[in-house]
Scaffold this active site. Sequence first.
Site, mmCIF file in Angstrom:
data_model
loop_
_atom_site.group_PDB
_atom_site.id
_atom_site.type_symbol
_atom_site.label_atom_id
_atom_site.label_comp_id
_atom_site.label_asym_id
_atom_site.label_seq_id
_atom_site.Cartn_x
_atom_site.Cartn_y
_atom_site.Cartn_z
ATOM 1 C CB SER A 80 -0.875 0.032 1.253
ATOM 2 O OG SER A 80 -0.124 0.490 2.368
ATOM 3 C CG ASP A 81 1.371 5.777 -1.471
ATOM 4 O OD1 ASP A 81 2.369 5.967 -0.760
ATOM 5 O OD2 ASP A 81 1.150 6.438 -2.508
#
Length: 771
Positions: free
Chosen positions: A299-300
């Site tokens: 994920s960011d």
Amino acid sequence: MFFHPLQHILSMAIALLLLIIFSCQTIVFAENEPLFACNTEKDPSLKNYSFCNPSLDVKTRVNDLVKRLTLEEKIGNLVNNASSIDRLGIPGYKWWSEALHGVSNVGPATHFSSLVPGATSFPQVILTAASFNKTLFKAIGKVVSTEARAMYNVGLAGLTYWSPNVNIFRDPRWGRGQETPGEDPVLASKYVANYVRGLQERDDGDKDRLKVAAACKHYTAYDVDNWEGIDRYHFDAKVTKQDMEDTYQPPFKSCVLDGNVASVMCSYNEVNGKPTCGDPDLLKRVIRGEWKLNGYISSDCDSLDTMFNSQHWAKTPEQVAADALNAGLDLNCGNWLRDYTMGAVQGGLVEESVVDKAVSNNFATLMRLGFFDGDPSKQMYGNLGPKDVCTPAHQELARDAARQGIVLLKNVFRPLPLSPTAIKSLALIGPNANATTTMIGNYAGVPCKYTTPLQGLSDSVVTLYHAGCSDTKCANAQLNEAREVASAADAVVLVMGTDQSIEAESRDRTSISLPGQQNRLISEVASVSKGPVILVIMSGGGMDIQFAKENPKITSILWVGFPGEAGGAALADVVFGRYNPGGRLPMTWYPQFFAETVNMTNMNMRPNLTTGHPGYTYRFYKGTTVYPFEYGLSYSMFAQWVVRAPKSVKLSLDEDQVCRYPECEVVEVSDNNCRNSGFEVVIGVKNVGNMAGSYSVLLYSYPRWIRNVPQTDLLDFEKVFLAPQQVTMVTFHVDGCRHLSVVDEDGNRKVALGEHHLQIGDVTHYLYLET
Ligand SMILES: *[C@@H]1O[C@H](CO)[C@@H](O)[C@H](O)[C@H]1NC(C)=O
Ligand SMILES: *[C@@H]1O[C@H](CO)[C@@H](O)[C@H](O)[C@H]1NC(C)=O
Ligand SMILES: *[C@@H]1O[C@H](CO)[C@@H](O)[C@H](O)[C@H]1NC(C)=O
Ligand SMILES: *[C@@H]1O[C@H](CO)[C@@H](O)[C@H](O)[C@H]1NC(C)=O
Ligand SMILES: *[C@@H]1O[C@H](CO)[C@@H](O)[C@H](O)[C@H]1NC(C)=O
Ligand SMILES: *[C@@H]1O[C@H](CO)[C@@H](O)[C@H](O)[C@H]1NC(C)=O
């Protein structure tokens, strides 16, 4: 990615505090031992574990490891700051490193120290893309991974790099467009496949193992950072199936299928109402199912927090954790999965087997990197060290990359190249004329050294320098002083443009004209100059410089992107003709009017007559441009022609498909129902000028009419170097089903039967597709 501005200030304050503490106590910060698991020399009992046995396959080793772990230990390895498992000799691993255009210290796992004070800083990606040279894309990746490995070996860097950024540069205002390879899906796809292979591939050709691991981000349809009050944490990108398939997804697909990337990172934004990191269709079905990623989905930082707190995706934090894991997420940049996965499992929201799969993907990646193979100094690349960072050859490649990308936009009556002997004095004016950090853009590290434009040009001629403005914002230009300097010189170079205060992460532009009084400074300087006036634009995005294009006193214009540590040297090479420029714009330069009328949140690539949306990029936008995609001049001239290409091409279809033109007009190109053995298009190219130089041959196809298809589409490109009068042939391999198909409104690939157009420069070749 990654920080809110407040976090920036906070982390800077902490860094400062640490600096003070450490410098008071004179503690040397640099460690010089790499982190690794299975240190069997220190602890021989570790030899008993299959997961420590490098001769077993990765899957067997991962299964052996995961079955030994408690749920808590597994959960500790779902986040970027992964927990150690001391009883098994596994140290904590920091997943977050960056290497967009050189080893960067943006991620917390990578540092510079007295041992390795800097690394080679290549041009920002948008300029490298302008080279249209696949060999260069890969060569840079290879140097960056060598320097990364060298730094890992002395404990200064990680093995997992969250680069490249492959989002399509859709809108000229996007602050992060500079990080990308531009607006075209084919250019972006070729860039990413080559850069990723340069980073990841080992010299021994062992495909199961990785030199370092790359990650393609930000998946997907992410290209609004912060515009008119709409930020990436709240933005819901409304994307049609057609745009998704033929514009937003191709670079990611190529990254996985052609680049064999070890990771894909999902973005902050929502796509059609769903956060990307929680969408099983985008992650599980497409990345794992269709593309068969061999690696981990990350994920960011911190997308899951964003899902909960900004997008209000679910009622409880545990539900967000469960949704992300169930969607196919393996690693969370941030702490969310560490904090909420246990609750999600206990609450029955996610099965432990899902956690097992996720953590297995993470460990498998580390195994492929040799992290579980014991002492790195005994492995391949184990002899790399500080001596292999910033070598003369690496720095020369940084200079060459900048030269290869620089785009010559105007050269009326050919004042360029300048003769260093005929020019007695050169005025150098502009807020970027002595740029240092501006040249390396964002996601940079500490470069080996800088050669500023002032230094580069001063190596060849006497220069008179004046900044003209206090910074790129140029609120008040110092017009009198600048005019004075300019009028005293034989030639003038103006280095203007932007920097991170104008276009950056979390900072989209609202204007695409030069900032503040830059236009005025340029025009006034030009009006008093007695010789050539060379305008140099240093920027990530395109600029409306129509006024300069039209002003006869401004004789030449160059775009240098953010050219990296050797930018000034590369600029001087071009200005004085030691290098013949051959870069081409990887994105359309729109007029200011575009920024004033187009809503940046409109993700439609295609124009819409009802709403007045003009569409985006050379593939769909029909309005006026300042400079079009692929524009770029040379000091020489090149001619190209079709040497050989078929006039008709036969597609073979599935037996049960009955399709004969003209009754049947289009054929679906899914899986195996359309096959074409491929054909060659051979293009002749000649340097018809009198200076040696490089030329990129661009092959386009004009698709036949299916609703809303691009006006034209880049199919492939190849760069060649030619001495004056030299001729060469370039061969393109075209697959009729793959390359001549277009995407329909339902997102399905179709190929039209009948006439197709291929375009090379101003030459058109017609061919018929039949069954
Ligand atoms: C590893 O194997 C040795 C014998 O080969 C044994 O003495 C030792 O106890 C084993 N250690 C572990 C941790 O299983
Ligand atoms: C990383 O995680 C460890 C526990 O696994 C913790 O002690 C440490 O403070 C964390 N570091 C950061 C920077 O969050
Ligand atoms: C140009 O920049 C360099 C590096 O920051 C600096 O040392 C030098 O003084 C500057 N030159 C001028 C003339 O301002
Ligand atoms: C852009 O479009 C969005 C969605 O239609 C709308 O909410 C927003 O107000 C528009 N912004 C501007 C500045 O026109
Ligand atoms: C154009 O925009 C209108 C209004 O939003 C929409 O209803 C229509 O479907 C769009 N047309 C196309 C071809 O996308
Ligand atoms: C492409 O880049 C490579 C690697 O830097 C370089 O050696 C080659 O000369 C370039 N090709 C052309 C045609 O300029």
